[in-house]
Design an enzyme around this catalytic site. Structure first.
Site, PDB file in Angstrom:
ATOM      1  N   LYS A  22      33.125 -62.333  19.435  1.00  0.00           N
ATOM      2  CA  LYS A  22      34.053 -62.552  20.568  1.00  0.00           C
ATOM      3  C   LYS A  22      34.084 -64.037  20.907  1.00  0.00           C
ATOM      4  O   LYS A  22      35.158 -64.617  21.068  1.00  0.00           O
ATOM      5  CB  LYS A  22      33.565 -61.770  21.794  1.00  0.00           C
ATOM      6  CG  LYS A  22      34.275 -62.161  23.088  1.00  0.00           C
ATOM      7  CD  LYS A  22      33.818 -61.380  24.303  1.00  0.00           C
ATOM      8  CE  LYS A  22      32.632 -61.955  24.980  1.00  0.00           C
ATOM      9  NZ  LYS A  22      32.865 -63.139  25.848  1.00  0.00           N
ATOM     10  N   ASN A  23      32.908 -64.669  21.001  1.00  0.00           N
ATOM     11  CA  ASN A  23      32.872 -66.056  21.496  1.00  0.00           C
ATOM     12  C   ASN A  23      33.311 -67.088  20.489  1.00  0.00           C
ATOM     13  O   ASN A  23      33.418 -68.265  20.801  1.00  0.00           O
ATOM     14  CB  ASN A  23      31.489 -66.354  22.083  1.00  0.00           C
ATOM     15  CG  ASN A  23      31.250 -65.517  23.334  1.00  0.00           C
ATOM     16  OD1 ASN A  23      32.201 -64.984  23.914  1.00  0.00           O
ATOM     17  ND2 ASN A  23      30.003 -65.369  23.734  1.00  0.00           N
ATOM     18  N   CYS A 116      33.025 -63.198  33.277  1.00  0.00           N
ATOM     19  CA  CYS A 116      32.013 -62.374  33.947  1.00  0.00           C
ATOM     20  C   CYS A 116      31.496 -63.068  35.212  1.00  0.00           C
ATOM     21  O   CYS A 116      31.317 -64.279  35.248  1.00  0.00           O
ATOM     22  CB  CYS A 116      30.839 -62.136  33.010  1.00  0.00           C
ATOM     23  SG  CYS A 116      31.267 -60.999  31.696  1.00  0.00           S
ATOM     24  N   ARG A 121      29.845 -70.884  37.425  1.00  0.00           N
ATOM     25  CA  ARG A 121      30.514 -71.247  36.166  1.00  0.00           C
ATOM     26  C   ARG A 121      31.563 -72.350  36.367  1.00  0.00           C
ATOM     27  O   ARG A 121      32.738 -72.201  36.042  1.00  0.00           O
ATOM     28  CB  ARG A 121      31.132 -70.010  35.517  1.00  0.00           C
ATOM     29  CG  ARG A 121      30.127 -68.881  35.336  1.00  0.00           C
ATOM     30  CD  ARG A 121      30.677 -67.722  34.566  1.00  0.00           C
ATOM     31  NE  ARG A 121      30.697 -68.008  33.123  1.00  0.00           N
ATOM     32  CZ  ARG A 121      31.143 -67.120  32.222  1.00  0.00           C
ATOM     33  NH1 ARG A 121      31.642 -65.966  32.622  1.00  0.00           N
ATOM     34  NH2 ARG A 121      31.126 -67.403  30.939  1.00  0.00           N
ATOM     35  N   ASP A 304      23.134 -64.001  26.435  1.00  0.00           N
ATOM     36  CA  ASP A 304      23.953 -62.783  26.364  1.00  0.00           C
ATOM     37  C   ASP A 304      23.168 -61.580  25.877  1.00  0.00           C
ATOM     38  O   ASP A 304      23.642 -60.449  25.984  1.00  0.00           O
ATOM     39  CB  ASP A 304      25.160 -63.001  25.432  1.00  0.00           C
ATOM     40  CG  ASP A 304      26.083 -64.074  25.968  1.00  0.00           C
ATOM     41  OD1 ASP A 304      26.863 -64.637  25.186  1.00  0.00           O
ATOM     42  OD2 ASP A 304      25.997 -64.374  27.180  1.00  0.00           O
ATOM     43  N   ARG A 396      35.664 -55.494  27.068  1.00  0.00           N
ATOM     44  CA  ARG A 396      36.104 -56.876  26.797  1.00  0.00           C
ATOM     45  C   ARG A 396      35.378 -57.446  25.574  1.00  0.00           C
ATOM     46  O   ARG A 396      35.861 -58.347  24.926  1.00  0.00           O
ATOM     47  CB  ARG A 396      35.786 -57.776  27.995  1.00  0.00           C
ATOM     48  CG  ARG A 396      36.678 -57.620  29.189  1.00  0.00           C
ATOM     49  CD  ARG A 396      36.406 -58.727  30.188  1.00  0.00           C
ATOM     50  NE  ARG A 396      36.324 -60.017  29.515  1.00  0.00           N
ATOM     51  CZ  ARG A 396      35.488 -60.996  29.866  1.00  0.00           C
ATOM     52  NH1 ARG A 396      34.646 -60.809  30.851  1.00  0.00           N
ATOM     53  NH2 ARG A 396      35.479 -62.143  29.218  1.00  0.00           N
TER      54      ARG A 396
HETATM   55  C1  EPZ Z   1      29.981 -69.241  26.761  1.00  0.00           C
HETATM   56  O1  EPZ Z   1      30.250 -69.326  28.139  1.00  0.00           O
HETATM   57  C2  EPZ Z   1      30.124 -67.777  26.425  1.00  0.00           C
HETATM   58  N1  EPZ Z   1      31.487 -67.356  26.717  1.00  0.00           N
HETATM   59  C3  EPZ Z   1      29.139 -66.970  27.252  1.00  0.00           C
HETATM   60  O2  EPZ Z   1      29.258 -65.609  26.850  1.00  0.00           O
HETATM   61  C4  EPZ Z   1      27.725 -67.443  26.936  1.00  0.00           C
HETATM   62  O3  EPZ Z   1      26.816 -66.742  27.749  1.00  0.00           O
HETATM   63  C5  EPZ Z   1      27.638 -68.943  27.218  1.00  0.00           C
HETATM   64  O4  EPZ Z   1      28.639 -69.643  26.457  1.00  0.00           O
HETATM   65  C6  EPZ Z   1      26.279 -69.514  26.864  1.00  0.00           C
HETATM   66  O5  EPZ Z   1      26.011 -69.263  25.510  1.00  0.00           O
HETATM   67  C7  EPZ Z   1      32.468 -67.671  25.841  1.00  0.00           C
HETATM   68  O6  EPZ Z   1      32.228 -68.304  24.823  1.00  0.00           O
HETATM   69  C8  EPZ Z   1      33.850 -67.181  26.174  1.00  0.00           C
HETATM   70  P1  EPZ Z   1      28.379 -72.670  29.094  1.00  0.00           P
HETATM   71  P2  EPZ Z   1      30.463 -70.761  28.843  1.00  0.00           P
HETATM   72  O7  EPZ Z   1      29.476 -73.634  29.337  1.00  0.00           O
HETATM   73  O8  EPZ Z   1      31.175 -71.660  27.902  1.00  0.00           O
HETATM   74  C9  EPZ Z   1      27.083 -74.384  33.314  1.00  0.00           C
HETATM   75  C10 EPZ Z   1      29.436 -63.321  27.130  1.00  0.00           C
HETATM   76  O9  EPZ Z   1      28.733 -62.468  27.698  1.00  0.00           O
HETATM   77  N2  EPZ Z   1      28.292 -75.230  33.196  1.00  0.00           N
HETATM   78  O10 EPZ Z   1      27.445 -72.891  27.945  1.00  0.00           O
HETATM   79  O11 EPZ Z   1      30.999 -70.535  30.189  1.00  0.00           O
HETATM   80  C11 EPZ Z   1      27.450 -72.931  33.518  1.00  0.00           C
HETATM   81  O12 EPZ Z   1      27.709 -72.664  34.868  1.00  0.00           O
HETATM   82  C12 EPZ Z   1      29.697 -64.642  27.811  1.00  0.00           C
HETATM   83  O13 EPZ Z   1      29.937 -63.196  25.978  1.00  0.00           O
HETATM   84  C13 EPZ Z   1      28.508 -76.215  34.142  1.00  0.00           C
HETATM   85  O14 EPZ Z   1      27.721 -76.396  35.086  1.00  0.00           O
HETATM   86  O15 EPZ Z   1      28.937 -71.216  28.962  1.00  0.00           O
HETATM   87  C14 EPZ Z   1      26.237 -72.204  33.013  1.00  0.00           C
HETATM   88  O16 EPZ Z   1      25.258 -72.199  34.026  1.00  0.00           O
HETATM   89  C15 EPZ Z   1      29.021 -64.757  29.155  1.00  0.00           C
HETATM   90  N3  EPZ Z   1      29.623 -76.992  34.040  1.00  0.00           N
HETATM   91  C16 EPZ Z   1      25.774 -73.084  31.861  1.00  0.00           C
HETATM   92  O17 EPZ Z   1      26.366 -74.378  32.073  1.00  0.00           O
HETATM   93  C17 EPZ Z   1      30.520 -76.823  33.022  1.00  0.00           C
HETATM   94  O18 EPZ Z   1      31.508 -77.585  32.975  1.00  0.00           O
HETATM   95  C18 EPZ Z   1      26.192 -72.557  30.504  1.00  0.00           C
HETATM   96  O19 EPZ Z   1      27.574 -72.544  30.466  1.00  0.00           O
HETATM   97  C19 EPZ Z   1      30.278 -75.824  32.072  1.00  0.00           C
HETATM   98  C20 EPZ Z   1      29.157 -75.038  32.175  1.00  0.00           C
END
Ligand code: EPZ
Length: 417
Positions: A22-23, A116, A121, A304, A396
């Site tokens: 998915k990701n 989610c 986020r 995840d 999803r």
């Molecule tokens: C991706 O989310 C995945 N989603 C998530 O999968 C996955 O858990 C996550 O990466 C971590 O591996 C998709 O790819 C669609 P991050 P993403 O940016 O990109 C903070 C699932 O269950 N952050 O690595 O949103 C954020 O709040 C989903 O399949 C900022 O502060 O993850 C979080 O605490 C859930 N500012 C941490 O970083 C930003 O600009 C990780 O976020 C971006 C992120």
């Protein structure tokens, strides 16, 4: 509204075939609109996130078809339009259209994305990356207006190795003038899948999969073919189910390296498994040793998989710890596990799990995609009937989950209420 109903304690025997990640898919599809002609993406998972992305492509005047996991995307007549908020908030990955449209048109209007409910986020790191390349950003309520006379290569250091920010900045940098270096880039395997696709389209990206990615901007991109890599989180979820209920359950179509941390944890827990080139065979484990799980960025234990793994920890002989360090709110499933008989004490994102505890069926609620997967896992091992509400979250990210589990012996069905 849909419910999943499970009669627990049925062994899982046979083969589960893993689908596309998915990701990866949710980033490859927006990336395809950066080409000025047609691309093909195979092994696209049959999940609602991909259906939502198809709707967005149509809105942007992109001709796209999805048949048996093969998506053909013709972006030659792409139009730069504002994606309606009700559409862009259906999933987190709508934000990849920011990087893709900014790259092609130097202008994009996008609403804050969905996804989610596992934390605030924010997308500040994405926006900082675009600004570093020369874009200006204005915000009207929850809508961002991002524009640039031209995008220039920049040296960007991410405060956190964010998956989304790494991919979004990579998209925008692909058509920028000059070279962009992303330091402290996320190393998740899905990022390499996207970089390989962009390079096949004519981009010049090196270092994907490491914490330093170099993108040399090019003038334009052409269509290409790519394949979505296997979903390591879907696979990990079914492998965990196999450790709880398997009878030589085969989970095939995996890349074992992508799950090295899970298998390393299984060895610590005395859980046996047979690993092949692209499959694992696993049976119900006895006398499972407790362990400590701390979710971190790749190649550490993936956030995840934390929630499904916490169900396995309820069956260990002793006390296990589960610490979620990536998101602020990934314990939504715990109260339901405790209703079913688990003994989990939570403080913040730290959980102490006492095992083993027999679980019994209850009526429960999925609060997000992976907590939903955890509750399905709990329902499969619980005595009696488990009813899960709000299962749209699960649909999803887990393609054909009812069929895949029923085909290996689970008594599980989805009903409309
Ligand atoms: C991706 O989310 C995945 N989603 C998530 O999968 C996955 O858990 C996550 O990466 C971590 O591996 C998709 O790819 C669609 P991050 P993403 O940016 O990109 C903070 C699932 O269950 N952050 O690595 O949103 C954020 O709040 C989903 O399949 C900022 O502060 O993850 C979080 O605490 C859930 N500012 C941490 O970083 C930003 O600009 C990780 O976020 C971006 C992120």
């Amino acid at each position: 509204m849909k419910q999943i109903v499970i009669e627990g304690e049925n062994e899982l025997k046979g083969t589960i075939k893993i689908g596309g990640a998915k990701n990866s898919a949710v980033a490859l599809i927006p990336a395809a609109i950066m080409a000025q002609d047609t691309s093909t993406i195979t092994n696209v998972p049959c999940i609602s996130d991909c259906d939502d992305l198809l709707e967005i492509l149509t809105l942007l005047n992109v001709k796209a078809t999805l048949t048996d996991g093969k998506m053909v995307i013709d972006a030659s007549n792409l139009e730069n339009k504002v994606i309606p908020e009700d559409l862009s908030t259906r999933l987190r990955a709508s934000y990849y259209f920011m990087g893709a449209l900014l790259a092609r048109f130097k202008y994009v209007e996008m609403y804050f994305p969905g996804g989610c409910n596992i934390g605030a986020r924010p997308i500040d790191l994405h926006l900082k990356g675009f600004e570093a390349m020369g874009a200006t950003i204005n915000k009207e309520n929850s809508k961002y207006i991002i524009k640039a006379d031209e995008l220039k290569g920049a040296d960007i250091i991410l405060d956190f190795a964010s998956v989304g920010a790494t991919i979004n900045i990579m998209l925008a940098a692909t058509l920028a003038k000059g070279t962009t270096v992303i330091h402290n880039a996320a190393r998740e395997v899905e990022i390499s899948n996207i970089a390989e696709f962009l390079n096949a389209m004519g981009a010049s990206i090196t270092g994907a999969g490491t914490s330093e990615i170099i993108i040399k901007g090019v003038k334009a991109l052409h269509g290409a073919k790519t394949k979505v890599i296997p979903d390591r989180i879907e696979a990990g979820t079914y492998i965990i189910m196999g450790a709880l209920l398997g009878n030589e359950l085969k989970v095939e179509g995996i890349i074992p390296d992508h799950l090295a941390i899970l298998f390393s944890k299984f060895s610590e827990m005395d859980i046996n498994y047979e690993l092949g080139k692209d499959y694992v065979i696993i049976s119900k484990a006895k006398n499972i040793k407790p362990t400590n799980i701390r979710t971190v960025v790749y190649p550490g234990f993936p956030t995840d998989l934390g929630q499904p793994m916490s169900v396995l920890l309820t069956q260990c002989q002793g006390i296990s710890l589960f610490d979620e360090t990536i998101f602020e709110n990934r314990m939504g499933h715990v109260k339901y596990l405790n209703n079913m008989g688990a003994h989990i004490e939570v403080s913040g994102q730290h959980a102490v799990i006492n095992g083993p505890t027999p679980l019994h069926g209850e009526e429960i609620v999925a609060t997000d995609l992976r907590s939903g997967a955890a509750l399905v896992t709990a329902g499969l091992i619980a005595t009696g009937t488990t009813i899960i509400n709000d299962v749209e979250h699960i649909l999803r990210g887990y393609e054909r989950i009812i069929t895949k589990l029923s085909d290996v012996g689970a008594k599980i069905k989805i009903i409309e209420i």
